[in-house]
Scaffold this motif. Structure first.
Motif, PDB file in Angstrom:
ATOM      1  N   PRO A 161       0.881  -1.144  -0.107  1.00 57.69           N
ATOM      2  CA  PRO A 161       0.049  -0.377  -0.030  1.00 57.69           C
ATOM      3  C   PRO A 161       1.480   1.259  -0.141  1.00 57.69           C
ATOM      4  N   THR A 162       0.725   2.143  -0.626  1.00 59.14           N
ATOM      5  CA  THR A 162       1.640   3.505  -1.197  1.00 59.14           C
ATOM      6  C   THR A 162       0.967   4.558  -0.766  1.00 59.14           C
ATOM      7  N   VAL A 163       1.255   5.443  -0.241  1.00 55.41           N
ATOM      8  CA  VAL A 163       0.466   7.013  -0.461  1.00 55.41           C
ATOM      9  C   VAL A 163       1.818   7.686  -0.981  1.00 55.41           C
ATOM     10  N   VAL A 164       1.316   8.627  -1.774  1.00 51.87           N
ATOM     11  CA  VAL A 164       2.358   9.671  -2.591  1.00 51.87           C
ATOM     12  C   VAL A 164       2.084  10.978  -2.292  1.00 51.87           C
ATOM     13  N   PHE A 165       2.629  11.977  -1.773  1.00 52.79           N
ATOM     14  CA  PHE A 165       2.657  13.585  -1.133  1.00 52.79           C
ATOM     15  C   PHE A 165       3.406  14.409  -2.196  1.00 52.79           C
ATOM     16  N   CYS A 166       3.115  15.236  -2.226  1.00 57.90           N
ATOM     17  CA  CYS A 166       4.161  16.703  -2.780  1.00 57.90           C
ATOM     18  C   CYS A 166       3.807  17.583  -1.862  1.00 57.90           C
ATOM     19  N   ALA A 167       3.545  19.496  -2.382  1.00 58.38           N
ATOM     20  CA  ALA A 167       3.290  20.225  -1.469  1.00 58.38           C
ATOM     21  C   ALA A 167       2.488  20.457  -1.870  1.00 58.38           C
ATOM     22  N   GLY A 168       1.440  20.253  -2.536  1.00 61.52           N
ATOM     23  CA  GLY A 168      -0.377  20.920  -2.450  1.00 61.52           C
ATOM     24  C   GLY A 168      -1.242  19.656  -3.338  1.00 61.52           C
TER      25      GLY A 168
END
Length: 211
Positions: A161-168
């Motif tokens: 299970p993967t969660v990706v994030f950036c700035a906004g």
């Protein structure tokens, strides 16, 4: 820009074409054609498309009606000459063909806190640039900026299970949809990105080697 039926779009996809969906991340998450990549037209559309799709790929567009020519033109500027056309009346096509439509998981910061507690092998991926990451990231996150994602995808486990994030939340939708396109089974992205995580009081670490 040539208007394509959903049958023509799916056939093109089976023959190796990439579907680029140019709607906003929240709209994309509510429903999109399986395997499509979300690069919102409101951002640096051509630049980011070029980071996750090769210029020689055949491309089919899914756009808010009336924006197809703009999307095609912007891709043309970076050498994407193989735009086959755009899906005609996307909303109707989705409603009429639910078997080909899928939703994307987007987590709020609070939901991500719960998920981290509940899922032992959660894979976190920070797709921001080095300058952004220097001020802090989530504990345990893998730092793979969006421009390197395709070349470094082997560093990630598609079964986790993967969660990706950036700035906004704009680049993370691009990255999450790219990973799904490449066969990752369970990928979410963080609504509001790292900013929302900080606002929610989430724990932050400064990566080793940062000034």
């Amino acid at each position: 820009t040539k208007q394509l039926t959903i049958g023509q779009v799916l056939e093109a996809q089976r023959n190796g074409a990439v579907i680029i969906d140019t709607r906003e991340p929240n709209e994309f998450a509510l429903g999109h054609l399986h395997g499509s990549i979300n690069v919102g037209l409101s951002g640096r559309f051509a630049e980011f498309s070029g980071e996750v799709v090769t210029a020689d790929a055949k491309v089919v567009l899914v756009c808010p009606p009336g924006t197809e020519n703009e999307a095609r033109r912007r891709l043309g500027r970076i050498g994407f000459d193989n735009v086959l056309g755009a899906l005609d009346a996307p909303e109707k096509a989705f409603v009429d063909n639910p078997q080909h439509v899928t939703q994307a998981s987007r987590l709020t910061a609070e939901q991500l806190k719960d998920r981290r507690n509940a899922v032992a092998n959660l894979q976190l991926v920070d797709v921001r640039g080095p300058g952004e990451v220097a001020s802090g990231t989530l504990p345990g996150a893998k730092l793979i900026q969006l421009a390197s994602l395709v070349t470094r995808v082997d560093e990630l486990d598609p079964s986790k299970p993967t969660v990706v994030f950036c700035a906004g939340g704009y680049r993370s939708s691009i990255a999450a949809s790219t990973l799904r396109h490449r066969g990752f089974k369970d990928v979410s992205d963080l609504v509001g990105g790292f900013g929302a995580w900080q606002t929610a009081g989430g724990d932050v670490v400064v990566p080793a080697g940062s000034p």
